[in-house]
Design an enzyme around this catalytic site. Sequence first.
Site, PDB file in Angstrom:
ATOM      1  N   PHE A 280      12.304  44.846 -49.802  1.00  0.00           N
ATOM      2  CA  PHE A 280      11.182  45.738 -50.089  1.00  0.00           C
ATOM      3  C   PHE A 280      10.638  45.464 -51.481  1.00  0.00           C
TER       4      PHE A 280
ATOM      5  N   ALA B 245       0.190  22.492 -29.680  1.00  0.00           N
ATOM      6  CA  ALA B 245       0.430  21.363 -30.581  1.00  0.00           C
ATOM      7  C   ALA B 245       1.814  21.450 -31.223  1.00  0.00           C
TER       8      ALA B 245
ATOM      9  N   ALA C 213       3.255  10.320 -23.556  1.00  0.00           N
ATOM     10  CA  ALA C 213       2.662  11.447 -24.302  1.00  0.00           C
ATOM     11  C   ALA C 213       1.198  11.548 -23.900  1.00  0.00           C
TER      12      ALA C 213
ATOM     13  N   ASN D 227      -1.676  11.180 -29.545  1.00  0.00           N
ATOM     14  CA  ASN D 227      -2.215  12.350 -30.233  1.00  0.00           C
ATOM     15  C   ASN D 227      -1.039  13.100 -30.876  1.00  0.00           C
ATOM     16  N   HIS D 228      -0.959  14.429 -30.775  1.00  0.00           N
ATOM     17  CA  HIS D 228       0.064  15.136 -31.568  1.00  0.00           C
ATOM     18  C   HIS D 228       1.489  14.774 -31.165  1.00  0.00           C
TER      19      HIS D 228
ATOM     20  N   SER E  39      -2.793  16.575 -21.849  1.00  0.00           N
ATOM     21  CA  SER E  39      -3.334  17.477 -20.834  1.00  0.00           C
ATOM     22  C   SER E  39      -4.820  17.228 -20.665  1.00  0.00           C
TER      23      SER E  39
ATOM     24  N   TYR F 124      -7.461  31.359 -25.610  1.00  0.00           N
ATOM     25  CA  TYR F 124      -7.540  30.995 -27.021  1.00  0.00           C
ATOM     26  C   TYR F 124      -8.791  30.174 -27.344  1.00  0.00           C
TER      27      TYR F 124
ATOM     28  N   ASP G   2     -14.427  36.207 -18.323  1.00  0.00           N
ATOM     29  CA  ASP G   2     -13.052  35.913 -17.871  1.00  0.00           C
ATOM     30  C   ASP G   2     -12.827  36.639 -16.551  1.00  0.00           C
TER      31      ASP G   2
ATOM     32  N   CYS H  59      -7.645  22.563 -33.135  1.00  0.00           N
ATOM     33  CA  CYS H  59      -7.764  23.904 -33.718  1.00  0.00           C
ATOM     34  C   CYS H  59      -8.908  23.966 -34.724  1.00  0.00           C
TER      35      CYS H  59
ATOM     36  N   GLY I  61      -0.880  32.134 -32.522  1.00  0.00           N
ATOM     37  CA  GLY I  61      -1.646  33.042 -33.362  1.00  0.00           C
ATOM     38  C   GLY I  61      -3.130  32.778 -33.259  1.00  0.00           C
TER      39      GLY I  61
HETATM   40  C1  LIG Z   1     -10.040  23.540 -29.040  1.00  0.00           C
HETATM   41  C2  LIG Z   1      -8.545  23.503 -29.090  1.00  0.00           C
HETATM   42  C3  LIG Z   1      -7.858  24.233 -30.036  1.00  0.00           C
HETATM   43  C4  LIG Z   1      -6.463  24.200 -30.081  1.00  0.00           C
HETATM   44  N1  LIG Z   1      -5.808  24.931 -31.034  1.00  0.00           N
HETATM   45  C5  LIG Z   1      -4.466  24.895 -31.106  1.00  0.00           C
HETATM   46  C6  LIG Z   1      -3.773  25.614 -32.130  1.00  0.00           C
HETATM   47  O1  LIG Z   1      -4.383  26.261 -32.977  1.00  0.00           O
HETATM   48  N2  LIG Z   1      -2.424  25.564 -32.137  1.00  0.00           N
HETATM   49  C7  LIG Z   1      -1.715  24.847 -31.208  1.00  0.00           C
HETATM   50  O2  LIG Z   1      -0.477  24.813 -31.290  1.00  0.00           O
HETATM   51  N3  LIG Z   1      -2.344  24.149 -30.234  1.00  0.00           N
HETATM   52  C8  LIG Z   1      -3.696  24.163 -30.165  1.00  0.00           C
HETATM   53  N4  LIG Z   1      -4.353  23.465 -29.174  1.00  0.00           N
HETATM   54  C9  LIG Z   1      -3.555  22.753 -28.163  1.00  0.00           C
HETATM   55  C10 LIG Z   1      -3.177  21.371 -28.663  1.00  0.00           C
HETATM   56  O3  LIG Z   1      -4.309  20.670 -29.061  1.00  0.00           O
HETATM   57  C11 LIG Z   1      -2.442  20.597 -27.563  1.00  0.00           C
HETATM   58  O4  LIG Z   1      -1.310  21.319 -27.179  1.00  0.00           O
HETATM   59  C12 LIG Z   1      -2.051  19.238 -28.108  1.00  0.00           C
HETATM   60  O5  LIG Z   1      -3.205  18.450 -28.275  1.00  0.00           O
HETATM   61  C13 LIG Z   1      -1.069  18.506 -27.205  1.00  0.00           C
HETATM   62  O6  LIG Z   1      -0.815  17.266 -27.758  1.00  0.00           O
HETATM   63  P1  LIG Z   1      -0.390  16.019 -26.871  1.00  0.00           P
HETATM   64  O7  LIG Z   1      -0.262  14.877 -27.803  1.00  0.00           O
HETATM   65  O8  LIG Z   1       0.771  16.378 -26.024  1.00  0.00           O
HETATM   66  O9  LIG Z   1      -1.584  15.796 -25.837  1.00  0.00           O
HETATM   67  P2  LIG Z   1      -3.109  15.426 -26.014  1.00  0.00           P
HETATM   68  O10 LIG Z   1      -3.654  16.041 -27.247  1.00  0.00           O
HETATM   69  O11 LIG Z   1      -3.762  15.781 -24.722  1.00  0.00           O
HETATM   70  O12 LIG Z   1      -3.114  13.848 -26.231  1.00  0.00           O
HETATM   71  C14 LIG Z   1      -2.806  12.948 -25.205  1.00  0.00           C
HETATM   72  C15 LIG Z   1      -3.189  11.553 -25.642  1.00  0.00           C
HETATM   73  O13 LIG Z   1      -2.841  10.644 -24.623  1.00  0.00           O
HETATM   74  C16 LIG Z   1      -3.888   9.710 -24.423  1.00  0.00           C
HETATM   75  N5  LIG Z   1      -3.789   9.247 -23.029  1.00  0.00           N
HETATM   76  C17 LIG Z   1      -3.752  10.002 -21.909  1.00  0.00           C
HETATM   77  N6  LIG Z   1      -3.614   9.226 -20.814  1.00  0.00           N
HETATM   78  C18 LIG Z   1      -3.567   7.956 -21.248  1.00  0.00           C
HETATM   79  C19 LIG Z   1      -3.449   6.696 -20.581  1.00  0.00           C
HETATM   80  N7  LIG Z   1      -3.338   6.604 -19.256  1.00  0.00           N
HETATM   81  N8  LIG Z   1      -3.463   5.574 -21.339  1.00  0.00           N
HETATM   82  C20 LIG Z   1      -3.576   5.638 -22.689  1.00  0.00           C
HETATM   83  N9  LIG Z   1      -3.677   6.803 -23.356  1.00  0.00           N
HETATM   84  C21 LIG Z   1      -3.677   7.949 -22.657  1.00  0.00           C
HETATM   85  C22 LIG Z   1      -5.157  10.515 -24.731  1.00  0.00           C
HETATM   86  O14 LIG Z   1      -6.228   9.662 -25.105  1.00  0.00           O
HETATM   87  C23 LIG Z   1      -4.689  11.391 -25.887  1.00  0.00           C
HETATM   88  O15 LIG Z   1      -4.901  10.798 -27.134  1.00  0.00           O
HETATM   89  C24 LIG Z   1      -5.751  23.449 -29.129  1.00  0.00           C
HETATM   90  C25 LIG Z   1      -6.446  22.686 -28.168  1.00  0.00           C
HETATM   91  C26 LIG Z   1      -7.822  22.710 -28.168  1.00  0.00           C
HETATM   92  C27 LIG Z   1      -8.548  21.876 -27.158  1.00  0.00           C
HETATM   93  N1  LIG Z   2      -4.743  29.380 -31.555  1.00  0.00           N
HETATM   94  C1  LIG Z   2      -4.065  28.601 -30.730  1.00  0.00           C
HETATM   95  O1  LIG Z   2      -2.853  28.476 -30.793  1.00  0.00           O
HETATM   96  C2  LIG Z   2      -4.806  27.849 -29.675  1.00  0.00           C
HETATM   97  C3  LIG Z   2      -4.114  27.310 -28.623  1.00  0.00           C
HETATM   98  N2  LIG Z   2      -4.764  26.649 -27.625  1.00  0.00           N
HETATM   99  C4  LIG Z   2      -3.978  26.204 -26.476  1.00  0.00           C
HETATM  100  O2  LIG Z   2      -4.693  25.256 -25.698  1.00  0.00           O
HETATM  101  C5  LIG Z   2      -4.481  25.500 -24.303  1.00  0.00           C
HETATM  102  C6  LIG Z   2      -5.802  25.651 -23.594  1.00  0.00           C
HETATM  103  O3  LIG Z   2      -6.510  26.804 -24.094  1.00  0.00           O
HETATM  104  P1  LIG Z   2      -7.401  27.667 -23.114  1.00  0.00           P
HETATM  105  O4  LIG Z   2      -8.203  26.762 -22.245  1.00  0.00           O
HETATM  106  O5  LIG Z   2      -8.096  28.703 -23.895  1.00  0.00           O
HETATM  107  O6  LIG Z   2      -6.322  28.321 -22.138  1.00  0.00           O
HETATM  108  P2  LIG Z   2      -5.730  29.809 -22.113  1.00  0.00           P
HETATM  109  O7  LIG Z   2      -4.629  29.766 -21.146  1.00  0.00           O
HETATM  110  O8  LIG Z   2      -5.471  30.334 -23.476  1.00  0.00           O
HETATM  111  O9  LIG Z   2      -6.922  30.693 -21.523  1.00  0.00           O
HETATM  112  C7  LIG Z   2      -7.550  30.434 -20.307  1.00  0.00           C
HETATM  113  C8  LIG Z   2      -8.363  31.671 -19.947  1.00  0.00           C
HETATM  114  O10 LIG Z   2      -9.214  31.351 -18.858  1.00  0.00           O
HETATM  115  C9  LIG Z   2      -9.161  32.410 -17.914  1.00  0.00           C
HETATM  116  N3  LIG Z   2      -9.497  31.823 -16.619  1.00  0.00           N
HETATM  117  C10 LIG Z   2      -8.749  31.017 -15.839  1.00  0.00           C
HETATM  118  N4  LIG Z   2      -9.444  30.623 -14.758  1.00  0.00           N
HETATM  119  C11 LIG Z   2     -10.669  31.198 -14.856  1.00  0.00           C
HETATM  120  C12 LIG Z   2     -11.846  31.172 -14.074  1.00  0.00           C
HETATM  121  N5  LIG Z   2     -11.903  30.451 -12.962  1.00  0.00           N
HETATM  122  N6  LIG Z   2     -12.910  31.884 -14.492  1.00  0.00           N
HETATM  123  C13 LIG Z   2     -12.866  32.600 -15.635  1.00  0.00           C
HETATM  124  N7  LIG Z   2     -11.783  32.658 -16.447  1.00  0.00           N
HETATM  125  C14 LIG Z   2     -10.701  31.955 -16.061  1.00  0.00           C
HETATM  126  C15 LIG Z   2      -7.751  32.972 -18.031  1.00  0.00           C
HETATM  127  O11 LIG Z   2      -7.703  34.312 -17.579  1.00  0.00           O
HETATM  128  C16 LIG Z   2      -7.509  32.854 -19.531  1.00  0.00           C
HETATM  129  O12 LIG Z   2      -7.932  34.005 -20.215  1.00  0.00           O
HETATM  130  C17 LIG Z   2      -3.610  26.741 -24.202  1.00  0.00           C
HETATM  131  O13 LIG Z   2      -2.281  26.354 -23.977  1.00  0.00           O
HETATM  132  C18 LIG Z   2      -3.737  27.396 -25.553  1.00  0.00           C
HETATM  133  O14 LIG Z   2      -2.595  28.122 -25.946  1.00  0.00           O
HETATM  134  C19 LIG Z   2      -6.110  26.523 -27.622  1.00  0.00           C
HETATM  135  C20 LIG Z   2      -6.854  27.031 -28.654  1.00  0.00           C
HETATM  136  C21 LIG Z   2      -6.260  27.701 -29.788  1.00  0.00           C
END
Ligand SMILES: Cc1cc2nc3c(=O)[nH]c(=O)nc-3n(C[C@H](O)[C@H](O)[C@H](O)COP(=O)(O)OP(=O)(O)OC[C@H]3O[C@@H](n4cnc5c(N)ncnc54)[C@H](O)[C@@H]3O)c2cc1C
Ligand SMILES: NC(=O)C1=CN([C@@H]2O[C@H](COP(=O)(O)OP(=O)(O)OC[C@H]3O[C@@H](n4cnc5c(N)ncnc54)[C@H](O)[C@@H]3O)[C@@H](O)[C@H]2O)C=CC1
Length: 444
Positions: free
Chosen positions: A425, A299, A110, A10-11, A113, A159, A179, A43, A328
């Site tokens: 400015f 990401a 990689a 992934n990323h 999570s 988020y 929350d 995202c 953000g």
């Molecule tokens: C709804 C949402 C919105 C988000 N918005 C943002 C944002 O706006 N900005 C931002 O910075 N971050 C954002 N994030 C967080 C961001 O998506 C994660 O931090 C990012 O995906 C991490 O990338 P990664 O490649 O480390 O892990 P992952 O995306 O978790 O990818 C891991 C990969 O490993 C593979 N894998 C795992 N185990 C195995 C195995 N045993 N064998 C083979 N393959 C395997 C999986 O299939 C997957 O493709 C968001 C996340 C979500 C869910």
């Molecule tokens: N705009 C962005 O940059 C985005 C980033 N992400 C990233 O993805 C990851 C996952 O995002 P989130 O799941 O939103 O994590 P998060 O850490 O942003 O938020 C989790 C929230 O769940 C609450 N919480 C924890 N346990 C709970 C419980 N048992 N009951 C009720 N509330 C509980 C916490 O207080 C917190 O507010 C984060 O690292 C986040 O930064 C995700 C979406 C957008």
Amino acid sequence: MERIVVIGANHAGTAAINTILDNYKDKEVTIFDSNNNISFLGCGMALWIGNQITSPDGLFYCSKEIFEQKGAKVYLETIVYHVDFEKKVVFATGKDGQSYQQPYDKLIIASGSLPISPNIEGTDLANVQFVKLYQNAKEVIEKLHQSMIRNVVVVGAGYIGVELAEAFNRIGKKVTLIDNMSTCLSGYYDREFTDIMSKNLESHGIKLAYEETVTSLKGNGKVEKVVTDKNEYAADMVVLGIGFKPNSQLGKDNLKLFKNGAYLVDRHQQTSIPDVYAIGDCATVFDNSIQATNYIALATNAVRSGIVAAHNACGTPLESIGVQGSNGICIWNLKMVSTGISLEKAKKLGYDAAAADYEDTQKPAFIQHDNYKVKIRIVYDKKTRIVLGAQMCSEYDISMAIHMFSLAIQEQVTIDRLKLTDIFFLPHFNKPYNYFTMAALQAE
Ligand SMILES: Cc1cc2nc3c(=O)[nH]c(=O)nc-3n(C[C@H](O)[C@H](O)[C@H](O)COP(=O)(O)OP(=O)(O)OC[C@H]3O[C@@H](n4cnc5c(N)ncnc54)[C@H](O)[C@@H]3O)c2cc1C
Ligand SMILES: NC(=O)C1=CN([C@@H]2O[C@H](COP(=O)(O)OP(=O)(O)OC[C@H]3O[C@@H](n4cnc5c(N)ncnc54)[C@H](O)[C@@H]3O)[C@@H](O)[C@H]2O)C=CC1
């Protein structure tokens, strides 16, 4: 030819793989991913669910074919179930039953999570959704189209939760956001900022249920109700967004782990075993704001760590510069950005910290269009004067401004140096007494 195996594309994995394939033509790259797609931008999920984009197609920026064209061997829908770190062999099984034993010289893990699942009754009921993968978003959208879903309860006002609460509200659902903390986005901002976001959410009709702990999900096959320690909420769909945990299953018995289970890595992304690198959400980062190892699942961190690991694995030494967790969010028109740590977090961590606050309009009063209020807070250590964090919010697009503070934290700049930083400015953009300067000047 040196063999590099990458687990997870992934990323983080994609960044590492592209860096290797684009810069080091002499490597044999083998990629395993358990999913059937790669590089899905989570995202975009809220934008897709909330009908702000018409299709998910643009949410992918890489593919199996792109890697193959560049010479890699790619196995999707193939799960790595074991790594022999001594013999340097990766064991995997494809969805079609095919087995693989792939030797490596260098291994990049990689594996990302996994969403945290609360330990409560009812998470297995239908319409209880996690939102991580492309398939998760697709399933939510299909369910929204197919059945009578009116009440959506989002658990976790971080988020993911806040973004999805907006998305469900945009398509006419009755949304409750729960929350267990006393506010939303508490991991990123101080109360002075989160209160503004809460007001924003409430003004659009989202019911906020803070300081409530979900104790169970009830239903008959399908979820019908969310029970907390204080209330009950009708629910046709429940979305769980209570944070991520590192997916470190493969190396947990062999590699050194951080306190939350993430692979502990050095500045080269190397794990405790030579030739094994870990990147992205499965690994730690060096957090410049606290000058210590930390876990920040983003990401942006994933991509940078992938680049660093790729160069090191290919023999070019490169150190990570560390991160500040810059982030953000934009909910309806309200934009909030932060970097480093909040004042509350700084105090909890034992810093003798203070905040320098300021509020102003973006541009001089004589500019009557696109001239919005901006609120800024700079958090600093009173002893060392070093900047620990910054938060900003506005209806104006102030997003790029947070990067200056990100760099300040990275470079351990003091708040006093920021007071006299050269800031241009032009009335079209800002004021001569810029709010950065004015905020820094408020420092005790
Ligand atoms: C709804 C949402 C919105 C988000 N918005 C943002 C944002 O706006 N900005 C931002 O910075 N971050 C954002 N994030 C967080 C961001 O998506 C994660 O931090 C990012 O995906 C991490 O990338 P990664 O490649 O480390 O892990 P992952 O995306 O978790 O990818 C891991 C990969 O490993 C593979 N894998 C795992 N185990 C195995 C195995 N045993 N064998 C083979 N393959 C395997 C999986 O299939 C997957 O493709 C968001 C996340 C979500 C869910
Ligand atoms: N705009 C962005 O940059 C985005 C980033 N992400 C990233 O993805 C990851 C996952 O995002 P989130 O799941 O939103 O994590 P998060 O850490 O942003 O938020 C989790 C929230 O769940 C609450 N919480 C924890 N346990 C709970 C419980 N048992 N009951 C009720 N509330 C509980 C916490 O207080 C917190 O507010 C984060 O690292 C986040 O930064 C995700 C979406 C957008």
